[in-house]
Scaffold this active site. Structure first.
Site, PDB file in Angstrom:
ATOM      1  CB  SER A 108      -0.914   0.023   1.316  1.00 30.35           C
ATOM      2  OG  SER A 108      -1.293   1.029   1.414  1.00 30.35           O
ATOM      3  CB  SER A 109       0.125   4.850  -1.287  1.00 35.48           C
ATOM      4  OG  SER A 109      -0.809   5.194  -0.593  1.00 35.48           O
ATOM      5  CB  CYS A 110       0.018   3.743   4.151  1.00 35.08           C
ATOM      6  SG  CYS A 110       0.007   1.925   4.514  1.00 35.08           S
ATOM      7  CE1 TYR A 137      -3.354  -2.862   5.788  1.00 34.07           C
ATOM      8  CE2 TYR A 137      -2.427  -0.643   4.894  1.00 34.07           C
ATOM      9  CZ  TYR A 137      -3.043  -1.825   4.644  1.00 34.07           C
ATOM     10  OH  TYR A 137      -3.652  -1.973   3.334  1.00 34.07           O
ATOM     11  CE  LYS A 141      -0.819  -4.606   3.317  1.00 36.50           C
ATOM     12  NZ  LYS A 141      -1.155  -5.843   2.703  1.00 36.50           N
ATOM     13  CG  ASN A 166      -6.140   5.791  -0.532  1.00 34.41           C
ATOM     14  OD1 ASN A 166      -4.724   5.934  -0.604  1.00 34.41           O
ATOM     15  ND2 ASN A 166      -6.749   6.454   0.214  1.00 34.41           N
ATOM     16  CG  HIS A 180     -10.257   2.582   2.302  1.00 36.87           C
ATOM     17  ND1 HIS A 180     -10.273   1.259   2.397  1.00 36.87           N
ATOM     18  CD2 HIS A 180      -8.818   2.901   2.874  1.00 36.87           C
ATOM     19  CE1 HIS A 180      -9.283   0.617   2.682  1.00 36.87           C
ATOM     20  NE2 HIS A 180      -8.286   1.485   2.935  1.00 36.87           N
TER      21      HIS A 180
HETATM   22  N1  LIG Z   1      -8.586  -1.088  -0.489  1.00 33.67           N
HETATM   23  C1  LIG Z   1      -7.550  -0.404  -0.549  1.00 33.67           C
HETATM   24  O1  LIG Z   1      -7.681   0.991  -0.653  1.00 33.67           O
HETATM   25  C2  LIG Z   1      -6.283  -0.570  -0.813  1.00 33.67           C
HETATM   26  C3  LIG Z   1      -5.781  -1.972  -0.627  1.00 33.67           C
HETATM   27  N2  LIG Z   1      -4.495  -2.275  -0.856  1.00 33.67           N
HETATM   28  C4  LIG Z   1      -3.920  -3.866  -0.645  1.00 33.67           C
HETATM   29  O2  LIG Z   1      -4.869  -4.609  -1.456  1.00 33.67           O
HETATM   30  C5  LIG Z   1      -5.127  -5.959  -0.797  1.00 33.67           C
HETATM   31  C6  LIG Z   1      -6.396  -6.306  -0.887  1.00 33.67           C
HETATM   32  O3  LIG Z   1      -7.403  -5.175  -0.187  1.00 33.67           O
HETATM   33  P1  LIG Z   1      -8.593  -5.109  -0.222  1.00 33.67           P
HETATM   34  O4  LIG Z   1      -9.183  -5.806  -1.384  1.00 33.67           O
HETATM   35  O5  LIG Z   1      -9.018  -3.614  -0.265  1.00 33.67           O
HETATM   36  O6  LIG Z   1      -9.405  -5.736   1.054  1.00 33.67           O
HETATM   37  P2  LIG Z   1     -10.588  -6.564   1.365  1.00 33.67           P
HETATM   38  O7  LIG Z   1     -10.966  -6.373   2.873  1.00 33.67           O
HETATM   39  O8  LIG Z   1     -11.756  -6.103   0.586  1.00 33.67           O
HETATM   40  O9  LIG Z   1     -10.321  -8.120   1.149  1.00 33.67           O
HETATM   41  C7  LIG Z   1      -9.318  -8.710   1.769  1.00 33.67           C
HETATM   42  C8  LIG Z   1      -9.549 -10.256   1.665  1.00 33.67           C
HETATM   43  O10 LIG Z   1      -8.739 -10.901   2.474  1.00 33.67           O
HETATM   44  C9  LIG Z   1      -9.216 -12.278   3.023  1.00 33.67           C
HETATM   45  N3  LIG Z   1      -8.836 -12.329   4.403  1.00 33.67           N
HETATM   46  C10 LIG Z   1      -8.434 -11.612   5.316  1.00 33.67           C
HETATM   47  N4  LIG Z   1      -8.008 -12.140   6.318  1.00 33.67           N
HETATM   48  C11 LIG Z   1      -8.020 -13.425   6.188  1.00 33.67           C
HETATM   49  C12 LIG Z   1      -7.791 -14.595   6.613  1.00 33.67           C
HETATM   50  N5  LIG Z   1      -7.191 -14.488   8.033  1.00 33.67           N
HETATM   51  N6  LIG Z   1      -7.992 -15.913   6.085  1.00 33.67           N
HETATM   52  C13 LIG Z   1      -8.546 -15.878   4.544  1.00 33.67           C
HETATM   53  N7  LIG Z   1      -8.547 -14.909   3.958  1.00 33.67           N
HETATM   54  C14 LIG Z   1      -8.590 -13.444   4.696  1.00 33.67           C
HETATM   55  C15 LIG Z   1     -10.804 -11.384   3.146  1.00 33.67           C
HETATM   56  O11 LIG Z   1     -11.601 -12.609   3.281  1.00 33.67           O
HETATM   57  P3  LIG Z   1     -13.045 -12.490   3.850  1.00 33.67           P
HETATM   58  O12 LIG Z   1     -13.684 -12.094   2.737  1.00 33.67           O
HETATM   59  O13 LIG Z   1     -13.486 -13.680   4.362  1.00 33.67           O
HETATM   60  O14 LIG Z   1     -13.019 -11.194   4.942  1.00 33.67           O
HETATM   61  C16 LIG Z   1     -10.934 -11.014   1.946  1.00 33.67           C
HETATM   62  O15 LIG Z   1     -11.391 -11.530   0.700  1.00 33.67           O
HETATM   63  C17 LIG Z   1      -4.405  -5.778   0.749  1.00 33.67           C
HETATM   64  O16 LIG Z   1      -3.320  -6.320   0.873  1.00 33.67           O
HETATM   65  C18 LIG Z   1      -4.456  -4.174   0.802  1.00 33.67           C
HETATM   66  O17 LIG Z   1      -3.228  -3.695   1.818  1.00 33.67           O
HETATM   67  C19 LIG Z   1      -3.538  -1.308  -1.141  1.00 33.67           C
HETATM   68  C20 LIG Z   1      -3.882  -0.279  -1.488  1.00 33.67           C
HETATM   69  C21 LIG Z   1      -5.233   0.369  -1.158  1.00 33.67           C
HETATM   70  C1  LIG Z   2      -5.390   2.932   1.268  1.00 27.88           C
HETATM   71  C2  LIG Z   2      -4.985   3.735   2.717  1.00 27.88           C
HETATM   72  O1  LIG Z   2      -6.345   4.009   3.660  1.00 27.88           O
HETATM   73  C3  LIG Z   2      -5.915   4.456   4.866  1.00 27.88           C
HETATM   74  O2  LIG Z   2      -5.416   5.620   4.849  1.00 27.88           O
HETATM   75  P1  LIG Z   2      -6.153   7.108   4.481  1.00 27.88           P
HETATM   76  O3  LIG Z   2      -5.771   7.120   2.995  1.00 27.88           O
HETATM   77  O4  LIG Z   2      -5.732   7.939   5.448  1.00 27.88           O
HETATM   78  O5  LIG Z   2      -7.586   6.350   4.523  1.00 27.88           O
HETATM   79  P2  LIG Z   2      -9.152   6.738   4.251  1.00 27.88           P
HETATM   80  O6  LIG Z   2      -9.647   6.198   3.104  1.00 27.88           O
HETATM   81  O7  LIG Z   2      -9.869   6.244   5.415  1.00 27.88           O
HETATM   82  O8  LIG Z   2      -9.285   8.341   4.306  1.00 27.88           O
HETATM   83  C4  LIG Z   2      -8.782   9.286   3.455  1.00 27.88           C
HETATM   84  C5  LIG Z   2      -9.153  10.656   3.993  1.00 27.88           C
HETATM   85  O9  LIG Z   2     -10.374  10.881   4.010  1.00 27.88           O
HETATM   86  C6  LIG Z   2     -10.893  11.551   5.438  1.00 27.88           C
HETATM   87  N1  LIG Z   2     -12.257  11.219   5.466  1.00 27.88           N
HETATM   88  C7  LIG Z   2     -13.522  12.136   5.403  1.00 27.88           C
HETATM   89  N2  LIG Z   2     -14.511  11.566   5.795  1.00 27.88           N
HETATM   90  C8  LIG Z   2     -14.189  10.126   5.950  1.00 27.88           C
HETATM   91  C9  LIG Z   2     -15.085   9.418   6.030  1.00 27.88           C
HETATM   92  O10 LIG Z   2     -16.229   9.134   6.120  1.00 27.88           O
HETATM   93  N3  LIG Z   2     -14.518   8.042   6.206  1.00 27.88           N
HETATM   94  C10 LIG Z   2     -13.079   7.976   5.890  1.00 27.88           C
HETATM   95  N4  LIG Z   2     -12.560   6.647   6.244  1.00 27.88           N
HETATM   96  N5  LIG Z   2     -12.279   8.999   5.865  1.00 27.88           N
HETATM   97  C11 LIG Z   2     -12.661  10.208   5.675  1.00 27.88           C
HETATM   98  C12 LIG Z   2      -9.852  10.935   6.139  1.00 27.88           C
HETATM   99  O11 LIG Z   2      -9.859  11.768   7.511  1.00 27.88           O
HETATM  100  C13 LIG Z   2      -8.628  11.292   5.694  1.00 27.88           C
HETATM  101  O12 LIG Z   2      -8.044  12.630   5.501  1.00 27.88           O
HETATM  102  C14 LIG Z   2      -5.053   3.469   5.587  1.00 27.88           C
HETATM  103  O13 LIG Z   2      -5.519   2.531   5.885  1.00 27.88           O
HETATM  104  C15 LIG Z   2      -3.750   3.455   4.953  1.00 27.88           C
HETATM  105  O14 LIG Z   2      -2.868   2.423   5.600  1.00 27.88           O
HETATM  106  C16 LIG Z   2      -4.005   3.104   3.452  1.00 27.88           C
HETATM  107  O15 LIG Z   2      -3.175   2.112   2.802  1.00 27.88           O
END
Ligand SMILES: NC(=O)C1=CN([C@@H]2O[C@H](COP(=O)(O)OP(=O)(O)OC[C@H]3O[C@@H](n4cnc5c(N)ncnc54)[C@H](OP(=O)(O)O)[C@@H]3O)[C@@H](O)[C@H]2O)C=CC1
Ligand SMILES: C[C@H]1O[C@H](OP(=O)(O)OP(=O)(O)OC[C@H]2O[C@@H](n3cnc4c(=O)[nH]c(N)nc43)[C@H](O)[C@@H]2O)[C@@H](O)[C@@H](O)C1=O
Length: 361
Positions: A108-110, A137, A141, A166, A180
């Site tokens: 992730s970008s974080c 987190y 990563k 994101n 998010h």
């Molecule tokens: N969402 C985002 O904005 C971003 C995501 N990423 C990265 O992309 C990847 C996927 O994220 P995303 O798709 O958003 O996450 P989701 O939460 O949508 O999906 C995560 C998946 O992992 C599975 N999982 C979690 N824990 C376990 C476990 N213990 N055993 C088996 N399966 C498990 C979940 O299963 P179940 O369905 O059963 O819960 C689910 O299918 C991550 O590595 C994340 O860091 C990177 C940048 C941004």
């Molecule tokens: C993908 C990325 O996601 C996370 O980082 P983040 O980008 O900061 O996450 P976010 O999407 O939750 O927020 C983005 C911005 O938006 C603002 N904000 C306003 N109103 C709402 C609101 O209602 N909900 C949420 N969630 N945020 C809100 C919030 O305050 C922030 O300024 C980490 O998990 C990090 O580890 C990671 O990898």
């Protein structure tokens, strides 16, 4: 990958895993291994090792992780570091032991420092302190990147770590307790719109379809309204007010999960660890991960305006300064992947329209 290669998509029901699975299926890959959490808990080392030894996948997409928005990361700090380290250690080590040909790890970008120069290049990694709200987190990563790199260096494996910005798309998490920002904004404004239209049946239907654990639906409409306040949805006057988190000034970059899936398959099919080391002319092998993003960011307040317009919410938006802003800016430098031949295609406006249509259908 051949069309009949054995491919394991870990986390295939999630936002990213489901996009990768859709793309693989669309491209005609027929031999996918998809296991839900109830069948294989990826935190369980013995079970994961057993699975890899029995199934012997050739290719692995590691898209399973504990994931959430800024508040979830900041609150469940122990879960975020423990579960992510556990899942990725198990999968990467078992992949090595069972002879997986290629693995792609999603970071992730974080991972980049809070004050990293913008746009953030791959070699900004570990140059200064991380953002506090998601430090556990991010550390997990970073460990994943180093696992891939170290196994490649010591054992000659081909494991590539990609760092997406994101993301949003189908199967996103719309639970207002841990989502998010983009899915949160869509849902809050959709609920706000329904309330302003007096459509409480629609509100209840929305909550049936995507339950939120802490919301009790057995109460009357006024009591239901009151429960929304914890999500910043205020309904005292005819004009609904939605209080979003932080100041609205932080900038974020967004990428649709279909674009991400395309990038991820592009990397799996075309780029090896050796290519990255060679292309970057690395003497000391580090920072071999690849950024994936759209290359464009915008302030959260502007994102809120876009979502408001697309959803058709006519109420007020205000800002809750008791909630964290997180990193001020984290724009990816996507030059590395562009030079290797990949660029994002879905614009943010089109992407939001697409996901809102899917949300409503
Ligand atoms: N969402 C985002 O904005 C971003 C995501 N990423 C990265 O992309 C990847 C996927 O994220 P995303 O798709 O958003 O996450 P989701 O939460 O949508 O999906 C995560 C998946 O992992 C599975 N999982 C979690 N824990 C376990 C476990 N213990 N055993 C088996 N399966 C498990 C979940 O299963 P179940 O369905 O059963 O819960 C689910 O299918 C991550 O590595 C994340 O860091 C990177 C940048 C941004
Ligand atoms: C993908 C990325 O996601 C996370 O980082 P983040 O980008 O900061 O996450 P976010 O999407 O939750 O927020 C983005 C911005 O938006 C603002 N904000 C306003 N109103 C709402 C609101 O209602 N909900 C949420 N969630 N945020 C809100 C919030 O305050 C922030 O300024 C980490 O998990 C990090 O580890 C990671 O990898």
């Amino acid at each position: 990958m051949q069309k009949d290669s054995k491919i394991f998509v870990a986390g295939h029901r999630g936002l990213v895993g489901s996009a990768i699975t859709r793309k693989l299926q669309m491209d005609g890959f027929t031999n996918l291994i998809l296991k839900g959490r109830e069948e294989l808990d990826l935190r369980d080392q013995a079970a994961v090792e057993d699975f890899f030894m029995k199934e012997r996948p050739e290719f692995v997409f590691l898209a399973a992780a504990k994931v959430g928005g800024i508040m979830a990361n900041n609150t469940y700090r122990a879960d975020f570091i423990y579960e992510n380290l556990q899942i990725q250690n198990n999968i990467i080590h078992s992949s090595y032991k069972s002879g997986v040909r290629k693995l792609l790890f999603l970071g992730s970008s974080c991972i980049y420092p809070r004050e990293a120069p913008q746009p953030m290049k791959e070699d900004s990694l570990l140059t200064s302190p991380l953002e506090y709200t998601n430090e556990p987190y991010a550390i997990a990563k970073i460990a994943g990147i180093k696992m891939c790199e170290s196994y490649n260096i010591q054992y000659g494996t081909d494991y590539i770590a990609v760092m997406p910005t994101n993301l949003y798309g189908p199967n996103d998490n719309y639970n207002l307790e841990n989502s998010h920002v983009l899915p949160a904004l869509i849902r809050k404004m959709h609920l706000g719109k329904l309330i302003m239209e007096g459509n409480m049946a629609g509100v209840r239907e929305d909550l049936h379809k995507r339950p939120i654990g802490s919301v009790d639906l057995s109460v009357n409409d006024a009591q239901l309204h009151a429960q929304f306040e914890r999500f910043g949805i205020y309904t005292q006057s005819a004009e609904v007010e939605i209080k979003l988190w932080g100041s609205g000034t932080p900038l974020r970059e967004f990428l649709h999960s279909d674009d991400l899936a395309e990038a991820v398959l592009f990397v799996m099919n075309n780029i090896s660890f050796a290519d990255i080391v060679k292309e970057r002319g690395l003497k000391e092998i580090r920072n071999t991960h690849l950024n994936i993003g759209s290359g464009v960011d915008l302030p959260i307040a502007e994102l809120a305006k876009k979502v408001k317009e697309i959803v058709g919410f006519k109420g007020q938006i205000s800002w809750d300064s008791s909630k964290p802003d997180g990193t001020y800016r984290k724009l990816m430098d996507v030059g590395g992947l562009a030079a290797l031949g990949w660029k994002a295609r879905i614009t943010l406006d089109d992407g939001i329209r697409m996901v809102y249509n899917q949300y409503c259908s």
